[in-house]
Motif scaffolding. Structure first.
Motif, PDB file in Angstrom:
ATOM      1  N   LEU A 236      82.304 -17.150 -50.261  1.00  0.00           N
ATOM      2  CA  LEU A 236      81.065 -17.886 -50.490  1.00  0.00           C
ATOM      3  C   LEU A 236      80.705 -18.624 -49.213  1.00  0.00           C
ATOM      4  O   LEU A 236      81.528 -19.364 -48.674  1.00  0.00           O
ATOM      5  CB  LEU A 236      81.237 -18.880 -51.645  1.00  0.00           C
ATOM      6  CG  LEU A 236      80.096 -19.886 -51.873  1.00  0.00           C
ATOM      7  CD1 LEU A 236      78.805 -19.174 -52.278  1.00  0.00           C
ATOM      8  CD2 LEU A 236      80.501 -20.928 -52.914  1.00  0.00           C
ATOM      9  N   VAL A 237      79.476 -18.426 -48.736  1.00  0.00           N
ATOM     10  CA  VAL A 237      78.992 -19.110 -47.533  1.00  0.00           C
ATOM     11  C   VAL A 237      77.902 -20.094 -47.949  1.00  0.00           C
ATOM     12  O   VAL A 237      76.917 -19.717 -48.585  1.00  0.00           O
ATOM     13  CB  VAL A 237      78.430 -18.107 -46.512  1.00  0.00           C
ATOM     14  CG1 VAL A 237      77.864 -18.840 -45.293  1.00  0.00           C
ATOM     15  CG2 VAL A 237      79.512 -17.122 -46.083  1.00  0.00           C
ATOM     16  N   LEU A 238      78.100 -21.351 -47.606  1.00  0.00           N
ATOM     17  CA  LEU A 238      77.122 -22.403 -47.875  1.00  0.00           C
ATOM     18  C   LEU A 238      76.615 -22.960 -46.550  1.00  0.00           C
ATOM     19  O   LEU A 238      77.383 -23.124 -45.600  1.00  0.00           O
ATOM     20  CB  LEU A 238      77.754 -23.540 -48.683  1.00  0.00           C
ATOM     21  CG  LEU A 238      78.334 -23.211 -50.059  1.00  0.00           C
ATOM     22  CD1 LEU A 238      79.021 -24.446 -50.634  1.00  0.00           C
ATOM     23  CD2 LEU A 238      77.263 -22.723 -50.999  1.00  0.00           C
ATOM     24  N   ALA A 239      75.316 -23.276 -46.500  1.00  0.00           N
ATOM     25  CA  ALA A 239      74.745 -23.872 -45.291  1.00  0.00           C
ATOM     26  C   ALA A 239      73.709 -24.912 -45.689  1.00  0.00           C
ATOM     27  O   ALA A 239      72.990 -24.740 -46.682  1.00  0.00           O
ATOM     28  CB  ALA A 239      74.101 -22.803 -44.410  1.00  0.00           C
ATOM     29  N   PHE A 240      73.634 -25.989 -44.915  1.00  0.00           N
ATOM     30  CA  PHE A 240      72.669 -27.040 -45.172  1.00  0.00           C
ATOM     31  C   PHE A 240      71.340 -26.736 -44.466  1.00  0.00           C
ATOM     32  O   PHE A 240      71.318 -26.243 -43.334  1.00  0.00           O
ATOM     33  CB  PHE A 240      73.196 -28.391 -44.692  1.00  0.00           C
ATOM     34  CG  PHE A 240      74.304 -28.939 -45.542  1.00  0.00           C
ATOM     35  CD1 PHE A 240      74.101 -29.228 -46.878  1.00  0.00           C
ATOM     36  CD2 PHE A 240      75.564 -29.178 -45.001  1.00  0.00           C
ATOM     37  CE1 PHE A 240      75.126 -29.739 -47.667  1.00  0.00           C
ATOM     38  CE2 PHE A 240      76.589 -29.698 -45.776  1.00  0.00           C
ATOM     39  CZ  PHE A 240      76.369 -29.980 -47.118  1.00  0.00           C
ATOM     40  N   GLU A 241      70.257 -27.073 -45.129  1.00  0.00           N
ATOM     41  CA  GLU A 241      68.915 -26.722 -44.659  1.00  0.00           C
ATOM     42  C   GLU A 241      68.634 -27.195 -43.247  1.00  0.00           C
ATOM     43  O   GLU A 241      68.034 -26.470 -42.441  1.00  0.00           O
ATOM     44  CB  GLU A 241      67.875 -27.315 -45.613  1.00  0.00           C
ATOM     45  CG  GLU A 241      66.436 -27.023 -45.210  1.00  0.00           C
ATOM     46  CD  GLU A 241      65.421 -27.665 -46.136  1.00  0.00           C
ATOM     47  OE1 GLU A 241      64.230 -27.316 -46.028  1.00  0.00           O
ATOM     48  OE2 GLU A 241      65.815 -28.523 -46.973  1.00  0.00           O
ATOM     49  N   HIS A 242      69.049 -28.413 -42.910  1.00  0.00           N
ATOM     50  CA  HIS A 242      68.690 -29.012 -41.616  1.00  0.00           C
ATOM     51  C   HIS A 242      69.889 -29.125 -40.671  1.00  0.00           C
ATOM     52  O   HIS A 242      69.922 -30.003 -39.802  1.00  0.00           O
ATOM     53  CB  HIS A 242      68.074 -30.393 -41.838  1.00  0.00           C
ATOM     54  CG  HIS A 242      66.859 -30.380 -42.699  1.00  0.00           C
ATOM     55  ND1 HIS A 242      65.696 -29.747 -42.332  1.00  0.00           N
ATOM     56  CD2 HIS A 242      66.646 -30.917 -43.940  1.00  0.00           C
ATOM     57  CE1 HIS A 242      64.791 -29.897 -43.296  1.00  0.00           C
ATOM     58  NE2 HIS A 242      65.342 -30.595 -44.278  1.00  0.00           N
ATOM     59  N   ASP A 243      70.860 -28.249 -40.797  1.00  0.00           N
ATOM     60  CA  ASP A 243      72.059 -28.295 -39.963  1.00  0.00           C
ATOM     61  C   ASP A 243      71.736 -27.775 -38.565  1.00  0.00           C
ATOM     62  O   ASP A 243      71.397 -26.603 -38.382  1.00  0.00           O
ATOM     63  CB  ASP A 243      73.157 -27.438 -40.605  1.00  0.00           C
ATOM     64  CG  ASP A 243      74.537 -27.706 -40.017  1.00  0.00           C
ATOM     65  OD1 ASP A 243      74.628 -28.051 -38.826  1.00  0.00           O
ATOM     66  OD2 ASP A 243      75.527 -27.550 -40.765  1.00  0.00           O
ATOM     67  N   LEU A 244      71.871 -28.650 -37.553  1.00  0.00           N
ATOM     68  CA  LEU A 244      71.595 -28.255 -36.175  1.00  0.00           C
ATOM     69  C   LEU A 244      72.729 -27.435 -35.584  1.00  0.00           C
ATOM     70  O   LEU A 244      72.508 -26.628 -34.667  1.00  0.00           O
ATOM     71  CB  LEU A 244      71.364 -29.496 -35.310  1.00  0.00           C
ATOM     72  CG  LEU A 244      70.160 -30.363 -35.660  1.00  0.00           C
ATOM     73  CD1 LEU A 244      70.101 -31.576 -34.733  1.00  0.00           C
ATOM     74  CD2 LEU A 244      68.864 -29.562 -35.571  1.00  0.00           C
ATOM     75  N   PHE A 245      73.947 -27.640 -36.056  1.00  0.00           N
ATOM     76  CA  PHE A 245      75.092 -26.923 -35.508  1.00  0.00           C
ATOM     77  C   PHE A 245      75.278 -25.544 -36.148  1.00  0.00           C
ATOM     78  O   PHE A 245      75.711 -24.600 -35.478  1.00  0.00           O
ATOM     79  CB  PHE A 245      76.376 -27.737 -35.706  1.00  0.00           C
ATOM     80  CG  PHE A 245      76.448 -28.984 -34.876  1.00  0.00           C
ATOM     81  CD1 PHE A 245      76.258 -28.943 -33.506  1.00  0.00           C
ATOM     82  CD2 PHE A 245      76.709 -30.204 -35.470  1.00  0.00           C
ATOM     83  CE1 PHE A 245      76.333 -30.088 -32.731  1.00  0.00           C
ATOM     84  CE2 PHE A 245      76.793 -31.363 -34.704  1.00  0.00           C
ATOM     85  CZ  PHE A 245      76.599 -31.308 -33.337  1.00  0.00           C
ATOM     86  N   PHE A 246      74.969 -25.437 -37.430  1.00  0.00           N
ATOM     87  CA  PHE A 246      75.155 -24.178 -38.167  1.00  0.00           C
ATOM     88  C   PHE A 246      73.914 -23.916 -39.018  1.00  0.00           C
ATOM     89  O   PHE A 246      73.946 -24.075 -40.243  1.00  0.00           O
ATOM     90  CB  PHE A 246      76.411 -24.254 -39.042  1.00  0.00           C
ATOM     91  CG  PHE A 246      77.667 -24.595 -38.289  1.00  0.00           C
ATOM     92  CD1 PHE A 246      78.403 -23.598 -37.668  1.00  0.00           C
ATOM     93  CD2 PHE A 246      78.102 -25.903 -38.194  1.00  0.00           C
ATOM     94  CE1 PHE A 246      79.560 -23.905 -36.959  1.00  0.00           C
ATOM     95  CE2 PHE A 246      79.250 -26.227 -37.490  1.00  0.00           C
ATOM     96  CZ  PHE A 246      79.983 -25.224 -36.872  1.00  0.00           C
ATOM     97  N   PRO A 247      72.799 -23.523 -38.400  1.00  0.00           N
ATOM     98  CA  PRO A 247      71.547 -23.365 -39.138  1.00  0.00           C
ATOM     99  C   PRO A 247      71.660 -22.301 -40.227  1.00  0.00           C
ATOM    100  O   PRO A 247      72.337 -21.284 -40.052  1.00  0.00           O
ATOM    101  CB  PRO A 247      70.555 -22.918 -38.054  1.00  0.00           C
ATOM    102  CG  PRO A 247      71.162 -23.348 -36.765  1.00  0.00           C
ATOM    103  CD  PRO A 247      72.643 -23.255 -36.964  1.00  0.00           C
ATOM    104  N   PRO A 248      71.015 -22.532 -41.358  1.00  0.00           N
ATOM    105  CA  PRO A 248      71.164 -21.607 -42.483  1.00  0.00           C
ATOM    106  C   PRO A 248      70.700 -20.187 -42.189  1.00  0.00           C
ATOM    107  O   PRO A 248      71.301 -19.238 -42.694  1.00  0.00           O
ATOM    108  CB  PRO A 248      70.345 -22.261 -43.597  1.00  0.00           C
ATOM    109  CG  PRO A 248      69.467 -23.254 -42.920  1.00  0.00           C
ATOM    110  CD  PRO A 248      70.197 -23.703 -41.709  1.00  0.00           C
ATOM    111  N   ALA A 249      69.653 -20.019 -41.383  1.00  0.00           N
ATOM    112  CA  ALA A 249      69.190 -18.653 -41.092  1.00  0.00           C
ATOM    113  C   ALA A 249      70.270 -17.861 -40.371  1.00  0.00           C
ATOM    114  O   ALA A 249      70.507 -16.683 -40.677  1.00  0.00           O
ATOM    115  CB  ALA A 249      67.915 -18.696 -40.260  1.00  0.00           C
ATOM    116  N   LEU A 250      70.957 -18.492 -39.410  1.00  0.00           N
ATOM    117  CA  LEU A 250      72.026 -17.811 -38.694  1.00  0.00           C
ATOM    118  C   LEU A 250      73.232 -17.559 -39.601  1.00  0.00           C
ATOM    119  O   LEU A 250      73.850 -16.499 -39.545  1.00  0.00           O
ATOM    120  CB  LEU A 250      72.458 -18.631 -37.476  1.00  0.00           C
ATOM    121  CG  LEU A 250      71.577 -18.547 -36.236  1.00  0.00           C
ATOM    122  CD1 LEU A 250      72.131 -19.448 -35.144  1.00  0.00           C
ATOM    123  CD2 LEU A 250      71.473 -17.121 -35.744  1.00  0.00           C
ATOM    124  N   CYS A 251      73.538 -18.543 -40.433  1.00  0.00           N
ATOM    125  CA  CYS A 251      74.676 -18.368 -41.340  1.00  0.00           C
ATOM    126  C   CYS A 251      74.399 -17.249 -42.340  1.00  0.00           C
ATOM    127  O   CYS A 251      75.293 -16.451 -42.656  1.00  0.00           O
ATOM    128  CB  CYS A 251      74.979 -19.675 -42.063  1.00  0.00           C
ATOM    129  SG  CYS A 251      75.680 -20.964 -40.992  1.00  0.00           S
TER     130      CYS A 251
END
Length: 295
Positions: A236-251
């Protein structure tokens, strides 16, 4: 790129932990809660185990019938801080030592931020230990992570440390969502929290060592397509909408390279969402762990 919002004074005392030897000069402070199949929580750079409690994840997993293991990685008090540099393989082997010490197998890993690097390496090096994996706000780093690591390492080289006010400013700008950053009271409140204490490091070598391990991973262009394609456990991969280090589109794009992986975006939060705005991430992780619970 620290993921610790708390002062050292807020950390549990040493007698609240059990200690596991991970090798010469490396004693790791470990906490356990609940009974049942094991979930191992792998924190981010500088993230004490208590930070997980803010999200409610350990309690929710324990209530669902899991044993939850969390720990302070090498470098963070009251764990020991051997001399830098550290490698990500060191951190993965430390995690394996904890699981071996407790005889844990068929473990579900939950990695946050740099803990996602540890989780992936633990699976590669000790696949016999791992049943499933959650990669939370840490699958695909951007160049931003490398730039911040390089800045901090350069400051350590020049000054012997990263000034605390620099770390606090960085944490504010990356941990909070845009809406939170635009609210003066919220900024003042989190600034007070992040400014208190000494960051919880056992020694300056601890921060430098973890930072060097993080930088090693990013500059090696990890995770590589070959390594992603080789992940053979439910993920399961989770990403936060406004994450500058791990942006959701890249994840999300990276998650497509993991066979059968599920991706979920958690809205309304920056990189520090695990302690500022976890949304429904805890419920999603608990559901995933329940689905992939060992028989």
């Amino acid at each position: 790129m620290s993921d610790d919002p708390h002062s050292a004074a807020d950390n549990p005392a040493a007698d609240d932990f059990d200690f596991v030897s991970a090798g010469p000069g490396v004693e790791l402070a470990v906490q356990r809660a609940g009974t049942g199949p094991t979930v191992l929580l792998l924190g981010g750079l500088g993230m004490p185990s208590l930070t997980w409690n803010i999200s409610g994840l350990p309690a929710a997993l324990a209530d669902t019938g899991f044993e939850v293991i969390s720990y302070n990685a090498r470098g963070q008090k009251p764990s020991s801080a051997p001399p830098a540099p550290y490698a990500m393989t060191d951190l993965a082997d430390d995690a394996a030592a904890i699981l071996d010490h407790h005889g844990a197998r068929d473990v579900i890993l939950v990695g946050y931020s740099m803990g996602c690097y540890t989780a992936q390496l633990l699976l590669r090096r000790r696949p016999d230990l791992v049943r499933a994996m959650v990669l939370f706000a840490g699958l695909q780093p951007t160049p931003m992570g490398a730039l911040v690591d390089e800045m901090e390492l350069a400051l350590i080289e020049r000054l012997g440390e990263v000034p605390r006010d620099v770390l606090v400013f960085e944490q504010l700008m990356t941990s909070l969502s845009p809406a939170m950053l635009q609210d003066p009271a919220t900024v003042r409140g989190w600034h007070a929290v992040m400014s208190s204490g000494d960051g919880g490091w056992a020694a300056p070598e601890g921060f430098k060592g973890q930072l060097m391990a993080s930088h090693e991973w990013i500059t090696a262009a990890e995770p590589t397509p070959e390594h992603l394609a080789a992940i053979d456990v439910p993920t399961l991969v989770l990403a936060f909408e406004h994450d500058l280090f791990f942006p959701p589109a890249l994840c999300e794009a990276t998650a497509r390279s993991i066979p059968g992986a599920e991706f979920v975006r958690i809205d309304g939060a920056g990189h520090g969402g695990v302690f500022t705005a976890p949304g429904d991430s805890t419920a999603r992780i608990v559901d995933f762990c329940r689905t992939h619970r060992p028989d």
